[in-house]
Design an enzyme around this catalytic site. Structure first.
Site, short mmCIF file in Angstrom:
data_model
loop_
_atom_site.label_atom_id
_atom_site.label_comp_id
_atom_site.label_asym_id
_atom_site.label_seq_id
_atom_site.Cartn_x
_atom_site.Cartn_y
_atom_site.Cartn_z
N PHE A 141 5.53 -0.23 -1.42
CA PHE A 141 4.30 -0.34 -0.64
C PHE A 141 3.51 0.95 -0.79
O PHE A 141 4.02 2.02 -0.48
CB PHE A 141 4.59 -0.59 0.86
CG PHE A 141 3.33 -0.78 1.66
CD1 PHE A 141 2.71 -2.03 1.72
CD2 PHE A 141 2.72 0.28 2.32
CE1 PHE A 141 1.53 -2.20 2.43
CE2 PHE A 141 1.54 0.11 3.03
CZ PHE A 141 0.95 -1.14 3.09
N ASP A 167 5.48 9.01 -3.52
CA ASP A 167 4.78 8.60 -2.30
C ASP A 167 5.71 8.92 -1.12
O ASP A 167 6.67 8.20 -0.87
CB ASP A 167 4.47 7.10 -2.39
CG ASP A 167 3.83 6.55 -1.13
OD1 ASP A 167 3.83 7.25 -0.10
OD2 ASP A 167 3.34 5.40 -1.17
N LYS A 186 1.09 9.43 7.38
CA LYS A 186 1.77 9.04 8.63
C LYS A 186 2.06 10.18 9.63
O LYS A 186 1.27 10.42 10.52
CB LYS A 186 3.02 8.23 8.31
CG LYS A 186 2.65 6.82 7.79
CD LYS A 186 3.82 5.87 7.80
CE LYS A 186 3.38 4.43 7.64
NZ LYS A 186 3.17 3.95 6.27
C1 LIG Z 1 2.22 3.35 5.36
C2 LIG Z 1 2.36 3.64 3.92
C3 LIG Z 1 1.25 3.75 3.08
C4 LIG Z 1 -0.15 3.45 3.54
O1 LIG Z 1 -0.58 4.36 4.51
P1 LIG Z 1 -1.89 4.00 5.38
O2 LIG Z 1 -2.09 5.25 6.19
O3 LIG Z 1 -1.59 2.79 6.17
O4 LIG Z 1 -2.99 3.78 4.41
C5 LIG Z 1 1.47 4.10 1.76
N1 LIG Z 1 2.70 4.33 1.29
C6 LIG Z 1 3.78 4.23 2.07
C7 LIG Z 1 5.13 4.53 1.50
C8 LIG Z 1 3.66 3.88 3.41
O5 LIG Z 1 4.75 3.75 4.17
#
Ligand SMILES: *Cc1c(COP(=O)(O)O)cnc(C)c1O
Length: 399
Positions: free
Chosen positions: A139, A224, A253
């Protein structure tokens, strides 16, 4: 009608229906507890999806917000701002990297990483490389590019055509990755532990091999860390468990403990690909959020939260494993690192999840079967024991 139903009914008339909400309206939150409009208290095992790692309304964060709000909130990135430097120094100090770019969310940080990788290959290396390889189950966000990079088809339905230049390969499979690389590949992007994908860790050998493949093929290695960063897994960054040295790290986050911020960290050489005017954001890294995020990083380091989180996580894995041994027909696997934990059930988990909520435990159910815990890192162990006991009771009724 009670307050919850009034809110629910009103929202239906006002919002785009993008969210499948939990049957709970939160009135206030403090530390690791949430409160609804009936005065009912909940133990928060989700922390706003790994956002409020220091707990809700942490007193030092509230203080910084108040002080900075009186002084300077926003002027735009047309101006130099000292607050951005304080955060950049602190955040880069936790890594092997030395250049930062601030934005507003995880998707935006990943979008920036994709743009930077392409531009670095095209402008600095003079190569026709643009393709980003990501993993099945990943994701990376909801913008069109990051959604295309995301390895979950169900999230993509109805949004075609998708941007080109992305390839998704199977998870934890080094041969598939090697076969996926072409002359146009610019970067490999992955999460060390897939979060939304169901708390799925990559093998340490796989991660080391991916880094080697990137080095051998002149590809950028992007990690990420939007969910795994900021001490969540028991190290400040999850890639530090394996001594990896990615070229680009993205964060968001927990960086603002509830205020929106994203960050992209990289090396000086790669950062040169972004010349003035090539990339930017209006809000990104404004004075208020940077001052808050600097304090977040300071508190995590000062209070040794990574180390504590590692211990609490091990404690949880032990007690959850005991429950698994007791209910082998209901629990398939217990996994994770630090306080990023998944309990995979053998059956669809909605009923169990709902019973936990009724007993006052807020957590997430992902991929239908995985109870996902991302509690504030400051949660006491006895609350985690309380959760384990509640889960045991519910499983005993379920058999
Ligand atoms: C939550 C998340 C995102 C997206 O972050 P947003 O602030 O919702 O755009 C991207 N990568 C990972 C691994 C995430 O957990």
């Amino acid at each position: 009608m009670n307050k919850f139903n009034i809110i629910k009914t009103k929202e239906k008339k006002l919002h785009c229906p993008t969210y499948g909400r939990y049957p709970l309206a939160v009135k206030k939150a403090k530390g690791y507890k949430l409160y609804d409009f009936d005065g009912q208290e909940y133990i928060d095992l989700l922390a706003g999806i790994s956002v409020c790692n220091l707990g809700h309304s942490h007193p030092e964060i509230v203080q910084v917000i108040k002080e900075q709000a009186e002084k300077l909130i926003h002027v735009s990135n047309l101006f130099y701002q000292e607050e951005q430097l304080g955060l950049a120094e602190r955040l880069l100090g936790t890594t092997h990297l030395n250049r930062a770019f601030f934005c507003n969310s995880g998707a935006e940080a990943n979008e920036g990483a994709i743009k930077l990788a392409r531009r670095y290959m095209q402008k600095i290396k003079n190569k026709d490389k643009f393709e980003i390889i990501t993993l099945a189950g990943s994701f990376h966000g909801r913008t069109l590019a990051t959604l295309t990079a995301t390895g979950q088809d169900k999230l993509k339905e109805g949004f075609s055509p998708y941007p080109t230049g992305f390839k998704i390969v199977p998870f934890n499979d080094i041969t598939a990755l090697k076969n996926g690389i072409s002359e146009h590949t610019a970067a490999i992007m992955l999460e060390v532990i897939q979060g939304e994908g169901g708390v799925r860790p990559l093998h340490s050998e796989y991660l080391v091999q991916v880094q080697n493949i990137c080095r051998e093929n002149d590809l950028l290695f992007i990690i990420d860390e939007v969910q795994t960063g900021l001490a969540r897994t028991g190290k400040f960054w999850a890639h530090q468990h394996y001594n990896l040295k990615p070229d680009i790290v993205t964060s968001a986050k927990a960086l603002g403990n509830g205020l929106p911020i994203g960050a992209l960290l990289t090396t000086q050489e790669i950062s040169e690909a972004f010349g003035p005017g090539s990339h930017g954001t209006t809000f990104g890294g404004n004075a208020l959020i940077c001052k808050v995020a600097e304090k977040v990083v300071e508190i995590i380091l000062r209070d040794n939260l990574a180390e504590q989180t590692k211990d609490k996580g091990q404690f949880c894995l032990n007690i959850f494993s005991e429950i698994k041994d007791e209910f082998p027909d209901l629990i398939a696997e217990v996994r994770g690192a630090g306080l990023m934990l998944g309990i995979e059930l053998t059956i669809p988990g909605h009923e169990i999840w709902n019973k936990l909520l009724k007993k006052g435990f807020v957590l997430n159910l992902t991929q239908e079967k995985v109870l996902r815990l991302l509690p504030p890192l400051i949660i006491p162990e006895e609350e985690l024991v309380g959760f384990a006991q509640a889960l045991k009771g519910i499983l005993a009724e379920t058999v």
